[in-house]
Design an enzyme around this catalytic site. Structure first.
Site, PDB file in Angstrom:
ATOM      1  N   GLY A 147      36.647  40.220  29.132  1.00  0.00           N
ATOM      2  CA  GLY A 147      37.258  39.787  27.851  1.00  0.00           C
ATOM      3  C   GLY A 147      36.531  38.183  28.111  1.00  0.00           C
ATOM      4  CG  LEU A 162      32.981  43.152  27.067  1.00  0.00           C
ATOM      5  CD1 LEU A 162      32.146  42.641  26.461  1.00  0.00           C
ATOM      6  CD2 LEU A 162      34.541  43.024  26.403  1.00  0.00           C
ATOM      7  CG  ASP A 163      32.907  41.572  30.075  1.00  0.00           C
ATOM      8  OD1 ASP A 163      31.539  41.101  30.194  1.00  0.00           O
ATOM      9  OD2 ASP A 163      33.488  41.019  30.043  1.00  0.00           O
ATOM     10  CD  GLU A 164      34.396  48.430  31.705  1.00  0.00           C
ATOM     11  OE1 GLU A 164      33.460  50.112  32.166  1.00  0.00           O
ATOM     12  OE2 GLU A 164      34.775  48.732  32.245  1.00  0.00           O
TER      13      GLU A 164
END
Length: 290
Positions: free
Chosen positions: A203, A229-231
């Site tokens: 994040g 998100l961001d994975e």
């Protein structure tokens, strides 16, 4: 006349003799194998292969004929595959917001011939970085966004990218969360740079949170964007040692250098057909000397 270089990316259940079956197929079609890289995930019994072939005028076979023949082999051995003929450069769109270091680095590498692609456009939800695109003579598209206009803005960008036949989207610190519809439309074709060594500090504001935790290593992660998100599948990462004397400002400065290096490597891996995505993992084959 230089021989044509063809790259196959292959994944399938691991099975006895699969390498022989694949290499025999290419040999019998008259291709010369200039490099062959394999990886077997023994835990999941999966096989991955990147094979580079050369052909010249003596090999007379159309793309349709080659893919038709390989499709029969693929069905027999449950192979998922992609093929690239190296006949055209990938068309790339770079998305940015306020931060300039990744954009400048990518455009400089492109100008120096270190990115094998065509940078078709720079897209931003702000006007701040327009002068950098203009300096490198790259078309700039201003795409402002608000909570109320997010759906409309993304649909406009989808139309723009499809119209220009964009092959790869690079989120070079584009500080907006893309919708599931947008990401699915360009599945495995959006690379994001996250200014943290994921999965730590996902994040926003990772350097501030890293400083608060007194970390001794900071890093950056380039990954394919997914709806989580961001994975998404991690392509490349880099780290640098820091100390208790580091400030948030110095962490950002060090981190910016890591980001540019990591992002450029990830983009080149994609452009050079070195990546096979399997679930939420990216199998990245190293560069060869061919």
């Amino acid at each position: 006349m230089n021989p044509q270089i063809i790259t196959f990316l292959i994944k399938c259940p691991d099975q006895k003799g699969i390498i022989t079956k694949l290499t025999r197929f290419f040999y019998e079609e008259g291709f010369n194998i200039i490099s062959s890289q394999q990886y077997t995930n023994s835990e999941e019994e999966k096989f991955f292969m990147r094979v580079r072939l050369s052909s010249d005028d003596s090999v007379i076979i159309s793309k349709i004929e080659l893919e038709g023949k390989f499709k029969k082999l693929a069905e027999l051995y449950h192979i998922t595959w992609k093929v690239d003929y190296g006949s055209k450069k990938h068309k790339v769109a770079i998305m940015v917001s306020h931060t300039s270091h990744n954009l400048y680095d990518l455009l400089h590498r492109h100008k120096e011939g270190k990115l094998n692609c065509e940078v078709s456009m720079v897209v931003s939800n702000h006007l701040k970085l327009k002068p950098i695109a203009e300096m490198f003579k790259i078309p700039f598209h201003y795409a402002p966004i608000t909570k109320e206009t997010k759906t409309q803005q993304e649909q406009s960008l989808i139309s723009l990218y499809d119209q220009h036949e964009i092959d790869l989207i690079i989120m070079a610190r584009y500080m907006q969360i893309l919708s599931e519809d947008f990401i699915n439309h360009f599945s495995e074709r959006i690379i994001n740079i996250h200014h943290s060594f994921l999965p730590a500090f996902q994040g926003a504001n990772p350097y501030k949170r890293a400083h608060e935790r007194g970390v001794k290593l900071i890093g950056a992660t380039a990954h394919y964007a997914t709806q989580d998100l961001d994975e998404g599948p991690i392509i490349e990462q880099g780290v640098e040692r820091v100390s208790h004397e580091s400030t948030v400002s110095s962490l950002k400065s060090i981190g910016a250098e890591i980001e540019t290096f990591v992002l450029a490597k990830a983009v080149n891996f994609h452009l050079n057909d070195q990546i096979i995505v399997d679930g939420n993992k990216a199998i990245v084959f190293p560069e060869t000397g061919e």
